[in-house]
Write a protein that holds these residues in place. Sequence first.
Motif, PDB file in Angstrom:
ATOM      1  N   LEU A   1       0.798  -1.209   0.000  1.00  0.00           N
ATOM      2  CA  LEU A   1       0.000   0.000   0.000  1.00  0.00           C
ATOM      3  C   LEU A   1       0.833   1.262   0.000  1.00  0.00           C
ATOM      4  O   LEU A   1       0.309   2.340  -0.194  1.00  0.00           O
ATOM      5  CB  LEU A   1      -0.949  -0.003   1.205  1.00  0.00           C
ATOM      6  N   VAL A   2       2.131   1.107   0.234  1.00  0.00           N
ATOM      7  CA  VAL A   2       2.975   2.291   0.109  1.00  0.00           C
ATOM      8  C   VAL A   2       3.216   2.514  -1.372  1.00  0.00           C
ATOM      9  O   VAL A   2       3.907   1.768  -2.021  1.00  0.00           O
ATOM     10  CB  VAL A   2       4.331   2.077   0.823  1.00  0.00           C
TER      11      VAL A   2
ATOM     12  N   PRO B   1       4.451  12.371   2.663  1.00  0.00           N
ATOM     13  CA  PRO B   1       5.319  12.585   1.502  1.00  0.00           C
ATOM     14  C   PRO B   1       5.167  14.023   1.026  1.00  0.00           C
ATOM     15  O   PRO B   1       4.057  14.511   0.851  1.00  0.00           O
ATOM     16  CB  PRO B   1       4.755  11.629   0.446  1.00  0.00           C
ATOM     17  N   ILE B   2       6.282  14.705   0.859  1.00  0.00           N
ATOM     18  CA  ILE B   2       6.164  16.155   0.717  1.00  0.00           C
ATOM     19  C   ILE B   2       5.725  16.638  -0.636  1.00  0.00           C
ATOM     20  O   ILE B   2       5.372  17.806  -0.783  1.00  0.00           O
ATOM     21  CB  ILE B   2       7.462  16.869   1.089  1.00  0.00           C
TER      22      ILE B   2
ATOM     23  N   VAL C   1      -6.490  12.739  11.593  1.00  0.00           N
ATOM     24  CA  VAL C   1      -7.869  13.175  11.810  1.00  0.00           C
ATOM     25  C   VAL C   1      -8.380  13.978  10.622  1.00  0.00           C
ATOM     26  O   VAL C   1      -9.489  13.768  10.142  1.00  0.00           O
ATOM     27  CB  VAL C   1      -7.944  14.022  13.101  1.00  0.00           C
ATOM     28  N   ASP C   2      -7.532  14.885  10.148  1.00  0.00           N
ATOM     29  CA  ASP C   2      -7.945  15.708   9.004  1.00  0.00           C
ATOM     30  C   ASP C   2      -8.252  14.860   7.788  1.00  0.00           C
ATOM     31  O   ASP C   2      -9.206  15.128   7.050  1.00  0.00           O
ATOM     32  CB  ASP C   2      -6.846  16.714   8.651  1.00  0.00           C
ATOM     33  N   ALA C   3      -7.420  13.843   7.577  1.00  0.00           N
ATOM     34  CA  ALA C   3      -7.657  12.985   6.413  1.00  0.00           C
ATOM     35  C   ALA C   3      -8.996  12.288   6.536  1.00  0.00           C
ATOM     36  O   ALA C   3      -9.756  12.188   5.576  1.00  0.00           O
ATOM     37  CB  ALA C   3      -6.528  11.971   6.290  1.00  0.00           C
ATOM     38  N   LEU C   4      -9.301  11.799   7.740  1.00  0.00           N
ATOM     39  CA  LEU C   4     -10.579  11.121   7.946  1.00  0.00           C
ATOM     40  C   LEU C   4     -11.723  12.092   7.738  1.00  0.00           C
ATOM     41  O   LEU C   4     -12.721  11.770   7.087  1.00  0.00           O
ATOM     42  CB  LEU C   4     -10.637  10.542   9.361  1.00  0.00           C
ATOM     43  N   LEU C   5     -11.571  13.299   8.283  1.00  0.00           N
ATOM     44  CA  LEU C   5     -12.633  14.281   8.148  1.00  0.00           C
ATOM     45  C   LEU C   5     -12.878  14.638   6.693  1.00  0.00           C
ATOM     46  O   LEU C   5     -13.984  14.965   6.295  1.00  0.00           O
ATOM     47  CB  LEU C   5     -12.285  15.549   8.938  1.00  0.00           C
ATOM     48  N   ALA C   6     -11.776  14.586   5.907  1.00  0.00           N
ATOM     49  CA  ALA C   6     -11.939  14.918   4.493  1.00  0.00           C
ATOM     50  C   ALA C   6     -12.370  13.708   3.684  1.00  0.00           C
ATOM     51  O   ALA C   6     -12.561  13.807   2.471  1.00  0.00           O
ATOM     52  CB  ALA C   6     -10.624  15.473   3.949  1.00  0.00           C
ATOM     53  N   GLY C   7     -12.499  12.584   4.335  1.00  0.00           N
ATOM     54  CA  GLY C   7     -12.928  11.385   3.629  1.00  0.00           C
ATOM     55  C   GLY C   7     -11.859  10.792   2.750  1.00  0.00           C
ATOM     56  O   GLY C   7     -12.127   9.962   1.889  1.00  0.00           O
ATOM     57  N   ASN C   8     -10.602  11.223   2.970  1.00  0.00           N
ATOM     58  CA  ASN C   8      -9.512  10.773   2.106  1.00  0.00           C
ATOM     59  C   ASN C   8      -8.797   9.598   2.759  1.00  0.00           C
ATOM     60  O   ASN C   8      -7.860   9.765   3.524  1.00  0.00           O
ATOM     61  CB  ASN C   8      -8.543  11.956   1.894  1.00  0.00           C
ATOM     62  N   LEU C   9      -9.259   8.393   2.473  1.00  0.00           N
ATOM     63  CA  LEU C   9      -8.732   7.218   3.146  1.00  0.00           C
ATOM     64  C   LEU C   9      -7.275   6.944   2.784  1.00  0.00           C
ATOM     65  O   LEU C   9      -6.496   6.472   3.596  1.00  0.00           O
ATOM     66  CB  LEU C   9      -9.585   5.985   2.815  1.00  0.00           C
TER      67      LEU C   9
ATOM     68  N   VAL D   1      -1.571   6.722   4.555  1.00  0.00           N
ATOM     69  CA  VAL D   1      -0.187   7.168   4.435  1.00  0.00           C
ATOM     70  C   VAL D   1       0.263   7.880   5.706  1.00  0.00           C
ATOM     71  O   VAL D   1       1.369   7.665   6.209  1.00  0.00           O
ATOM     72  CB  VAL D   1      -0.026   8.099   3.209  1.00  0.00           C
ATOM     73  N   ALA D   2      -0.610   8.731   6.244  1.00  0.00           N
ATOM     74  CA  ALA D   2      -0.250   9.447   7.468  1.00  0.00           C
ATOM     75  C   ALA D   2       0.000   8.459   8.606  1.00  0.00           C
ATOM     76  O   ALA D   2       0.923   8.637   9.410  1.00  0.00           O
ATOM     77  CB  ALA D   2      -1.350  10.429   7.832  1.00  0.00           C
TER      78      ALA D   2
END
Lengths: 525, 299, 335
Positions: free
Chosen positions: A25-26, C169-170, C184-192, C197-198
């Motif tokens: 998954l990476v 990843p930058i 948390v932000d990723a979850l809130l944005a629905g971006n699984l 990755v986070a």
Amino acid sequence: MHHSDNPQVNRRQWLGASGAGLASLVLPLDAFAQQGGRRVLVIAATQDIPNFDPHIATGYSASFLLRNVYDALVRVEGSPPKPVPELAQSWTVSGDGKTYTFKLNPAARFHNGKPLTADDVVYSFKRALRLNKGNAWMIQGVVGQDSVTAVDAGTVRFNLLKPFAAFLHVLPWIWVVSKADVEANLGSDDGQTYLRTQTAASGGFKVRRAEAGNLYELDRVDGWQKGGGNLTGVIWRIVRETASQRLLIQRGEVHIAVDLTSEDMDALKDKPGVVRIIEPEYRTFSIKMNTRHGPMADLDLRKAVSYAVNYKGILDAAGYADLMVGPLPNGILGHNPQLAVYRTDMAKAKEHLAKSKSPNGGIKLTMAYVSGLEQQRRFGLVLLDSLKQLNIQLDIKPMLWPDMVAACAKPETFPDFFPVYQTANYGDPDNVAFAAYHSSRNGNWQNAVYANPEVDALIERGRAEPDSAKRVAIYRDMQQKVVADAPDIFGVLEKRKLALRDNVKGFQFAPVASNAIECFGLSLT
Amino acid sequence: MSAEMSTPSARRPRSAGREAWRRGLYRFAQSRLSVLGLAIVSLLMLMALVGPWLAPYPEHLEGAVSTAARFQPPSAQHWFGTNEMGQDVFSLVMGGARVSVLAGLAVVLLGALAGTLVGGIAGFAGGWTDDLLMRLSDLKLTIPGLVLAMAVAAALGPGIFNMVVAISLSWWPGYARLVRGEVLARKEDLYVTAARAIGARPARLLLVHILPNVMTPVIVKMSLDMGFAILTVASLGFIGIGVKPPTPEWGSLLSVARSYMPDFWWTAIFPGLAIFLAVFGFNLLGDGLRDVFDPRSRR
Amino acid sequence: MWSYLVRRLLLLVPVLLGLTVLVFAIARLLPGDPVALAAGPNASPAEIAAYGREFGLDRPLWEQYGRYLWGLLQGDLGVSIYTRRPVIEDLRAYLPATLELVLAAMTLAVLVGVPMGLWAAVQRDRWPDYLSRVLALGAISMPRFFLGLLLQLGLAMALGWLPLGGRFPITEELPLRITGLLTVDALLAGNLNAFWVACQHLLMPALAMSLSPLATIMRMMRGSTLEVLQQDYVLTERALGLPQRLIITKYVARNAFSATLTVIGLYFGWLLGGTVLVETVFDWPGLGLYATKAVVTQDFMPIIGVTLVIGTLFVLVNLLVDLLYGLLNPKVRPA
């Protein structure tokens, strides 16, 4: 939490499955840079960019940002470095070397679309001199407040106070800002607050995002300069550990790593996809001695130490490097490769020690070094070991750089030994000679205490002399005199060590500021 | 079993004390972990005392270098390999034991001393002195210890002494609380009241009568803290605050060796393991001692 | 209950005030001249003096403190002499990273430590208990930075399963910043994908931080569980024939957990101040790194700012824990 019947097997299977799951998954990290037609070059470096002001900021990280975002009259390219047109399309020099006339490229525009005129050039130089920080020292005493004038909108004239042979070489470091923009945001500090975080520039890139301590992203501008590579953006990523930089470049997570050590380069030797650049450059590493105060004021002691130093040890510890042959960097104009210098010779060392004020040693000397700089620590250990043979003790003190700089102010506070990296900011022997051996720099870290009027005179003549052959002769003389004075332990010239991914095209090495990567001509395939 | 009865009164107090000791020792020896801890700590103390003489390459501890032999992997000549200057890692680790143990001891002693004084005065004096001192030490506890130690050590400059002072600044509140509690408990004891009745001055009461009797929990706490003191010393060394070259210190050895991983792993692994073992040993020992002296806290 | 709450909240004020005094005093009393450092090596004495005036460093100490306190109440924590940015901005940038790390570490510690402690208590004196004691002591003894290095060596360098460091990843845009906690932000944005990755980046540093609290929580849980198990009402229930598992989950766990809460609260505060080394190893842009930089340049406004923030959070978390403890354990609540 209860284990199932066969805990060993199940746990191992689970670990294996999840590990594989993680790995799959990476996403391959190269893909990140290439998404959606964006070609973003990622550079890993240890230094932060706290200030964007072109007339204030120093350091290779700032130089990276400034040379990509701003333009100067000329640029330097190639090895050996030569000035080529940037904002100035062409130029003429008067016979006495005091008048330079530059014709500006009429296409030059700022990011906001307004044309770049001679007024902006004049304003920028005056501001740089006024603030007297950053790179202003390169033109101090050469360019005065009234020296630079706008003949017309497209022509700038410099009437130098004195002839300066390296003038074209220092121009790339004085950048041009938009006079209108800065004057609209002057504030009470000549626009310093504004330019610290904003840009008023004309270069091929502009700042897209800035996260202090973390990364800086530049976007390619469709501007007045034509050609160049296919990059859409560049990221300067701060990676504090060189070992991390090494691993990132190995894994393709960054495209260029600029702070690698010799051990890192060895580890990268045959790694796929990695191109190593190990090139000599004009960066010297030596240990200055306190020629004015304390035991090291004694010339015989200095010579004794110079003969006692284990030069092989220094070279071993430095890895990819060459021993210095005298005060000037090897290969620079005027350098004398045949110069007679000190090499390890305990017999001579003891001979000079016997003539000194401490014929049997028995004294304790101090060396300060920048806490955290590994090469300086190693140098210190070699020196400690070498001095033991003269029955001299060495007290090695890690210090903060600002404290060390403060200690340079007076000979009484200056330590006995002071390691120093001298970078040639421009490819002319005057850079090192003036900064490191002219008495006007006394009190500064580059040359805190050494002063010899004869050497001063030679340096001044070397700066002004327009004829190359005559300059070489002057510098030969100067080097001999400096070696005779033994003010420094001449150490090594560390080779510049960079690593690139093999999909980076268009990179040209120049022995000046090579870690401040110039991105305009680079491409990613 | 012979009817061996000790004569009452005259011999009872002494033998009671010695009995308690013997029981304690027995309990201690029962626990394999505590004995292991004792063994590790003894080894450490030994290295701290005679390390520089026992080390195979003592000159490396003084800063000698051997650049021709850089980065050699562990071998018969160099059990732990050599580092970036050709120095023997095994000797350096042994030398580091002395630095860590002494520095850790100094930190704990200073902290205990300061804390005992503060806590003793607070508990004894009572009233607003007590309140003030306890509020102060509570506040101290809320300040992140490592950041504070870093700031103070960096400001004071390099050197083991400055580092020790910086760390002990965050160490004393724990002792203050402990000693205060004990002093409060003992203040009304019979012998104290008796001494006061005779007219002993407060300082004498405190120093001569009360404090010696609260030593046991303090000593137990000191042994428990030794491990963490060593860890803190190594932590500061890892950031680069503390010792100056060529003094070997486990944390700074580890910090320099970071850049050489994974290829020259031995330069990092052995100092790191040394830190772990030292802290582990002291924790085991401290745990065991606490079981012996403070059975209430067992199980 | 309410009066207790109000009283505790009122008590916060002198505590926090005292904190500011203490921190300010320490920072200002440290030797070294931060102004000279910041003014730079080329500054003349006149320039240094001007710098000092600009930052109000030429006023008497108590006046400086007064100005500082007044600024605090308005949300102004001063300016960093080195970066010339307001400290509050720096803190806003760096605090979420450290918070995320600490929260993740504490979550791991609780999720693993509590059940293991229960289990050790139940298995008392048998080998799992013994093993857990050794493991706990070992975990507390393991230096966080060494563990971090080992994890990096194994999981990132050797096996390549996890990224080396950093938070994300930058070259990718961060998920829209709401809390600053990437997961948390990723979850809130629905971006699984971003969430996953986070988490990968978060795992190793969180693991390195979690070992110490995990061990202590486990031991605490074990201790308090054993205590509860001895209680009369438990023995009664056992006598009545209730199944072991029910007893444990329904009664024992809850009461034992409340004692562990205090430890959780304490550790949360300690971890906040103890992320320096792990952040260094993993290049995690949090308060620890920021504080280290400030310490090295003797920039005392950031040092005060960081210390205050962490200290305040520590006090607040412990207040919360005390209140929770009171909720869970009615016997402890004052009348």
